[in-house]
Design a protein around this motif. Structure first.
Motif, PDB file in Angstrom:
ATOM      1  N   UNK A  39      -8.848 -20.488  -7.238  1.00 55.29           N
ATOM      2  CA  UNK A  39      -9.803 -20.087  -6.201  1.00 55.29           C
ATOM      3  C   UNK A  39     -10.732 -18.990  -6.702  1.00 55.29           C
ATOM      4  N   UNK A  42     -13.044 -20.435  -9.476  1.00 55.62           N
ATOM      5  CA  UNK A  42     -13.942 -21.477  -9.021  1.00 55.62           C
ATOM      6  C   UNK A  42     -15.038 -20.910  -8.141  1.00 55.62           C
ATOM      7  N   UNK A  43     -14.676 -20.049  -7.193  1.00 54.43           N
ATOM      8  CA  UNK A  43     -15.696 -19.523  -6.281  1.00 54.43           C
ATOM      9  C   UNK A  43     -16.692 -18.668  -7.048  1.00 54.43           C
ATOM     10  N   UNK A  46     -19.023 -20.923  -8.685  1.00 56.34           N
ATOM     11  CA  UNK A  46     -20.055 -21.477  -7.817  1.00 56.34           C
ATOM     12  C   UNK A  46     -21.194 -20.491  -7.637  1.00 56.34           C
ATOM     13  N   UNK A  47     -20.867 -19.185  -7.577  1.00 59.72           N
ATOM     14  CA  UNK A  47     -21.939 -18.185  -7.510  1.00 59.72           C
ATOM     15  C   UNK A  47     -22.811 -18.277  -8.748  1.00 59.72           C
TER      16      UNK A  47
ATOM     17  N   UNK B 394     -26.657 -28.477  -4.115  1.00 54.81           N
ATOM     18  CA  UNK B 394     -27.048 -27.103  -4.438  1.00 54.81           C
ATOM     19  C   UNK B 394     -28.505 -27.056  -4.889  1.00 54.81           C
ATOM     20  N   UNK B 410     -21.013 -22.739  -0.496  1.00 51.99           N
ATOM     21  CA  UNK B 410     -20.095 -22.102  -1.445  1.00 51.99           C
ATOM     22  C   UNK B 410     -18.793 -21.743  -0.736  1.00 51.99           C
ATOM     23  N   UNK B 417     -11.144 -26.149  -1.615  1.00 49.63           N
ATOM     24  CA  UNK B 417     -10.290 -26.227  -2.794  1.00 49.63           C
ATOM     25  C   UNK B 417      -8.831 -26.086  -2.440  1.00 49.63           C
TER      26      UNK B 417
END
Lengths: 371, 473
Positions: A39, A42-43, A46-47, B394, B410, B417
């Motif tokens: 987590x 991955x997050x 994504x940023x 995106x 996001x 997930x």
């Protein structure tokens, strides 16, 4: 990868096998650790994706078209507020990976619960990708914004050094101690990157290589201990040197490497970082130098608790065999060579670092490889 | 109608004849295998019937239908999805009792409705296609009735779908009052209240079918109660066809300029993404998790839809929607296909509880691997087609600077997930279980093809991207 899309693609792909490694073969809290690791990374990834897309779309105007290529995107003039936010996206992703305080919380769990081999991979390789990303992408793509964040980033690095060391000292779990020592060592790398001088950059690279070797070896030793004793708790260890002299000696070597003894690679890295940062920001250098002391404290404490003292009478464990000794012997040799003769490493990275350095126009000339 | 126009709707005519033939065969000599073979061959023939259409696109066949690249792309997608569901459904329904043939007949009818929908440029054909699709689905949903859950699912869908169709009809009437024509064109300036009200009502009905918030309440119950192949069909074909017609409706009519409607859609997208992902966190049933995840996915798709409305964003957003829908079709069919395969041996209830999936990696590694790939694709992890789809979302959001929507995407992806990884983790746990899982040949080959497509277009998306660019744009 010098194409941003490809870089991001494989940045994310890295996570899947590591998740499976931790989740299937890990220790007691493997589900929690694997999930937390995935987590977090991955997050933050994504940023970074949003930043990449933002950069590509902003650059589409001047470039006349879309391009994910690094060389096309490097010199593009970007409005400073936009550049700040885009840089933050990259920064957060890499600092989570590095890991930099305060985004480091996934690391102790992931490293402790991972099986030995996965810990070695995680510490030796995955953490360095974060540093690589900072050197290769964040600073050259957004030089002014990176300059703005450099002082806070160096402060985070210095705090990470001391914080990681203090928490390492508090651990009973051997692997968790080594994990926090990783946080501490990577703090030096963060300082080195954001000081952005030739000394500190080369120091950061050396720290990455040496830390990869020494921490990987420490995790291997931790794995060997767990395999033999079925516990990672140092309160249940003690006097292991008596029963396992070879493991004890090898562990001593790597503990000493971890605390930054001159003659081994870690010292070269840390010293160069501190030397270079001294002219950039003295208070941070002093704070990080305290880390040298704290590193000695937790390293020697780990050594003492695990290997020295009186062994339990019923202890019956097997010492390192020829295979273990040869593998770790190679790593020891590597660290020794890095410590005594680091020049080849510097020569190897100097062209890349100097070209990155010149992309940012700091006004300070690149002095050239350390002689 | 001239021969030219007739050959343009050749695929529709082919499918209709196949349906009639199949009906006759079921009436005279009922045999499930023969029925399914007719279905599959018929769908392939329909696909082939597109060949003469390609050089002569675009063709307006009466004011009702327009056969152009856009409709051809979505028609192809729908037919392939129907083919996959048919093949998997055969193994599922094979040993479930007598009189299972009508399911496949209804499936073809629903496909026909969907094909009409994606080519429609007029409210008459829109409602025709919608009802054909909907009514066929009502019965497919409850096939075979075993237990309260299935009945509940079917009735819930019937009643709510009927209400939404009523909304659409009322909205159509208002739009007719505003525009004077049932075509998909509108004049924003002179429309006034009739236009805004009509659009909102039609949109409400459409958003129900797309299962976005706040019209999403039926989705988990219906997905859970319906037999797995029917769920696969409704999750993919129904939503895909309706989204296609929605996009065409808004694009042709210029309704994107209605500010209030667009802000409402932004709220819908944000709510769908968050609600879909958050509510899936506590679910124990794989089918319900997939239902909530499909709510979230339609939320992501709405981001592309909103980006398509802003000036300068149409091309990239339409391309994004096309790729994302393709990815969504592949992954959802695959995910429900796994549920289908596992449920073949359980005639009373679908195998949906998470505890039934424990240790699947050690019992049937290939099956578990396929499911893992589908889940990773739903999560948007690279190497899968879902990543490219999400990347497109995106990209379209960033290009139109929809920062709030991007932040929500996001957040939603991060939340998502958790439950995807939880399923994967459950599959990797080692437990002692008995029970042989038999993977039949047809269903297994469909899963292999879907997994292969997922990986192929995840690492080499260029052919698909150029296909979408040539056809859709």
């Amino acid at each position: 990868a010098l194409d941003l899309f490809l870089f991001f693609f494989f940045w994310e792909v890295m996570l899947i096998p590591m998740y499976f490694l931790i989740a299937i073969w890990g220790h007691e809290r493997k589900a929690y650790a694997a999930m937390k690791f995935f987590l977090f990374t991955q997050i933050s990834g994504l940023l970074m994706l949003v930043s990449i897309l933002g950069l590509v779309f902003t650059a589409a105007g001047p470039l006349g078209g879309f391009s994910f290529s690094y060389f096309d995107l490097v010199g593009i003039p970007i409005d400073s507020t936009v550049a700040w936010y885009l840089m933050l996206g990259f920064f957060i992703a890499f600092v989570v990976k590095l890991p930099g305080f305060p985004f480091h919380t996934w690391l102790p769990d992931a490293h402790t619960q991972a099986p030995t081999a996965a810990s070695v991979l995680l510490a030796g390789i995955l953490l360095k990708t974060g540093a690589y990303g900072l050197i290769r992408f964040t600073v050259p793509l957004f030089p002014e914004a990176s300059l703005d964040i450099s002082q806070p980033a160096m402060l985070l690095g210095a705090v990470g050094v001391v914080y990681g060391a203090v928490l390492a000292f508090a651990q009973d779990d051997f692997k968790r101690l080594v994990a926090y020592s990783s946080v501490s060592h990577m703090g030096f790398v963060l300082i080195g990157v954001y000081a952005w001088r030739e000394l500190t950059l080369q120091g950061a690279v050396m720290q990455m290589v040496a830390h990869g070797l020494s921490t990987a070896a420490l995790f291997m030793i931790a794995g060997a201990l767990q395999h033999r004793l079925h516990t990672r708790a140092m309160s249940e260890m003690g006097g292991l040197w008596v029963k396992m002299p070879r493991m004890g000696a090898i562990a001593m070597f790597f503990i000493v490497a971890s605390l930054g003894m001159p003659g081994l690679g870690n010292f070269v890295g840390e010293f160069l970082v501190l030397l270079g940062t001294f002219e950039v920001n003295m208070p941070i250098t002093i704070l990080a130098a305290v880390g040298l002391i704290t590193a000695a404290i937790y390293s020697l404490e780990a050594m003492q608790k695990a290997f020295q003292g009186e062994p339990a009478p019923s202890l019956d464990v097997q010492d390192f065999g020829a295979r273990d000794v040869s593998v770790l012997g190679l790593v020891m040799a590597g660290l020794l060579i890095l410590g005594i003769y680091p020049q080849p490493v510097f020569d190897m990275v100097e062209p890349a670092l100097s070209s990155l350095y010149s992309l940012t126009n700091t006004g300070q000339p690149w002095v050239g490889a350390l002689q | 109608m001239s021969l030219h126009e007739l050959s343009a709707i050749g695929p529709l005519l082919t499918l209709t004849s196949v349906i009639l033939i199949q009906m006759m065969v079921i009436a005279f000599a009922r045999n499930l295998k023969v029925t399914v073979i007719i279905s599959c061959v018929g769908l392939l023939l329909t696909l082939l019937a597109f060949n003469p259409v390609l050089p002569m696109m675009p063709v307006a066949v009466t004011p009702l239908l327009s056969v152009d690249g856009y409709s051809v792309f979505f028609s192809g997608l729908i037919i392939v999805a129907a083919l996959a569901v048919t093949m998997m459904g055969y193994d599922y329904f094979k040993d479930r009792g007598v009189n299972q043939d009508e399911f496949f007949l209804l499936l073809l009818l629903a496909t026909l409705g969907a094909l009409v929908l994606v080519s429609s440029t007029h409210f008459a054909s829109f409602i025709l296609g919608l009802e054909l699709l909907g009514v066929s689905l009502y019965t497919m949903m409850s096939y075979p009735i075993k237990g309260v859950l299935t009945l509940e699912a079917a009735l819930k869908y019937l009643i709510l779908s009927g209400v939404s169709s009523a909304f659409i009809l009322f909205g159509t009437a208002l739009l007719y009052a505003a525009n004077g024509t049932l075509n998909f064109e509108s004049d924003i300036e002179s429309g006034g209240l009739y236009l805004a009200g009509g659009t909102t009502l039609v949109l409400a009905g459409i958003l129900f079918k797309l299962s976005v918030v706040p019209f999403h309440m039926w989705t988990p119950d219906v997905y859970e109660g319906a037999p797995a192949p029917a769920t696969a069909f409704i999750a993919t074909v129904s939503k895909g066809a309706i989204f296609a017609v929605l996009l065409r409706f808004f694009a042709d009519s210029g309704l994107y300029l209605l500010e209030t409607v667009m802000s409402g859609l932004v709220l819908v997208a944000i709510a769908s993404i968050l609600v879909g992902n958050l509510l899936a966190l506590r679910q124990d049933s794989v089918k319900r998790i997939l239902a909530y995840s499909s709510i979230a996915h339609l939320g992501y798709l709405m981001v592309a839809f909103i980006a398509a409305g802003l000036s300068g964003g149409r091309d990239l957003a339409t391309e994004a929607a096309g790729y994302f829908l393709f990815a969504y079709f592949v992954t959802t069919t695959g995910a429900f296909g796994i549920v289908t395969i596992l449920s073949i041996s359980s005639p009373d209830k679908d195998i949906s509880n998470l505890s039934d999936y424990q240790g699947l990696f050690w019992r049937r590694p290939v099956l578990a691997l396929a499911f893992t790939l589908m889940l990773l694709s739903l999560a948007g992890i690279p190497l899968t087609i879902g990543f490219i789809g999400k990347f497109y979302i995106f990209a379209s959001g960033v290009s139109m600077t929809l920062w709030l929507l991007i932040a929500v995407v996001i957040l939603g992806s991060g939340i998502g997930l958790f439950y995807y990884l939880r399923i994967i983790f459950t599959m990797t746990q080692r437990i002692e279980t008995s029970g042989e899982i038999h993977i039949p040949v047809t269903a297994g080959s469909v899963m292999l093809t879907l997994s292969g497509t997922l990986l192929l277009f995840g690492v080499y998306p260029a052919p698909l991207i150029s296909l979408i660019r040539n056809l859709v744009l």
